[in-house]
Design an enzyme around this catalytic site. Structure first.
Site, PDB file in Angstrom:
ATOM      1  N   VAL A  23       0.863  -1.178   0.000  1.00  0.00           N
ATOM      2  CA  VAL A  23       0.000   0.000   0.000  1.00  0.00           C
ATOM      3  C   VAL A  23       0.899   1.228   0.000  1.00  0.00           C
ATOM      4  CG1 VAL A  23      -2.019  -1.053   1.077  1.00  0.00           C
ATOM      5  CG2 VAL A  23      -0.198  -0.139   2.515  1.00  0.00           C
ATOM      6  N   SER A  24       0.340   2.377  -0.402  1.00  0.00           N
ATOM      7  CA  SER A  24       1.173   3.556  -0.625  1.00  0.00           C
ATOM      8  C   SER A  24       1.518   4.317   0.641  1.00  0.00           C
ATOM      9  CB  SER A  24       0.472   4.509  -1.611  1.00  0.00           C
ATOM     10  OG  SER A  24       0.290   3.874  -2.862  1.00  0.00           O
ATOM     11  N   THR A  25       0.665   4.291   1.661  1.00  0.00           N
ATOM     12  CA  THR A  25       0.903   5.077   2.868  1.00  0.00           C
ATOM     13  C   THR A  25       0.718   4.217   4.105  1.00  0.00           C
ATOM     14  OG1 THR A  25      -1.395   5.800   3.124  1.00  0.00           O
ATOM     15  CG2 THR A  25       0.021   7.132   1.689  1.00  0.00           C
TER      16      THR A  25
END
Length: 307
Positions: A23-25
């Site tokens: 996931v990005s964050t």
């Protein structure tokens, strides 16, 4: 009764299915991806939090480095693994060299099947076409800008704007990291075997014999970056102990032997001559007996295990 021959068109491996969820964050969660991966048979799942625009992914790099032959790396979608087609192809190429496979649950990419390999070849052709088109567009843009009296390049960089310089620096660091990771599995194992007993100069000369054009400074910088990203142990950067010339030769010969135990004494001697190493008596021609003496000393000192 004649047995029906097995179907050899399938290359379905018998190794582990290892899932990779990204996931990005930090605020986002990987639970949804993990559920799909476990449903596909993945007992082990590696999680990572990292932007899709960056190739700097320590968990993925470690997974690709440690995956075994016959294992399959599984993702839910291609965008969870790679930021571009070229990045995807680089990862799959690394897996292939290790005898491992790749599969995407929501895309027609599965390197264990002929259909999946065909899809991968199509992606490779698309990537090559994309690179050619980008090159043509760049050339056309520069030509049009010059015709209008404009200077090519980013105006913000030319004007030394701080925000644009910061972006350029970040992009350069990301590109540098991507280049280092793309070949690390070929040279980093040698560095791990030889550091910190050998100097960076010794290791760079050894790598040049393997086809890598490393200077000691560039090699140390690359390893320092790997350590900073958690992809290598910081002990690699420890200062090498000072050694008398005889001890340095002993550790160098031991390093050559450890990197390829199948080499004969004559082949090791030839490598030392190509490295322009002087014999213990200062000569330029190495005899197999001199190599054997150094290997025996290395075994007595514990640098090499006795047979």
């Amino acid at each position: 009764m004649t047995k029906t021959p097995p179907n050899r068109s399938s290359r379905r491996p018998q190794g582990r299915l290892i899932g990779y969820a990204r996931v990005s964050t930090d605020e986002q969660a990987t639970e949804a991806q993990e559920m799909e991966l476990r449903s596909a048979g993945c007992d082990t799942i590696i999680q990572e939090h990292g932007s899709g625009a960056s190739r700097t992914r320590p968990a993925l790099a470690r997974l690709v480095r440690e995956i075994g032959a016959g294992d399959t790396l599984v993702v839910v979608r291609l965008d969870r693994l790679a930021r571009s087609v070229s990045h995807l192809l680089n990862v799959i190429e690394e897996l292939t060299t290790k005898g491992a496979y790749f599969r995407s649950l929501c895309d027609p990419i599965d390197t264990t099947t002929p259909q999946g390999m065909f899809s991968l070849q199509v992606l490779g052709a698309v990537a090559q076409l994309e690179r050619a088109l980008n090159s043509e567009r760049t050339k056309a843009g520069v030509k049009a800008a010059k015709a209008k009296g404009r200077l090519p390049g980013n105006p913000g960089v030319r004007e030394r704007r701080p925000e644009m310089l910061a972006k350029m620096t970040a992009a350069q660091k990301a590109a540098y990291g991507a280049r280092i990771q793309s070949t690390a599995n070929q040279w980093l194992p040698i560095v791990r075997r030889m550091r910190p007993d050998h100097t960076w100069d010794d290791i760079s000369r050894m790598l040049k014999q393997r086809g890598f054009d490393w200077t000691p400074e560039r090699l140390r910088r690359a390893v320092k970056w790997m350590v900073s990203e958690g992809m290598a142990d910081k002990s690699l950067l420890r200062k090498s102990p000072p050694r008398p010339p005889q001890d340095r030769l002993m550790t160098l010969v031991a390093g050559i032997h450890s990197s390829n135990p199948e080499l004969t004494l004559r082949e090791i001697a030839n490598q030392l001559e190509r490295l322009h190493e002087r014999t213990p008596r200062g000569g330029t021609r190495w005899a197999p007996s001199s190599v054997k003496n150094l290997l025996d000393r290395a075994k007595r000192s514990g640098l090499l295990q006795a047979a």
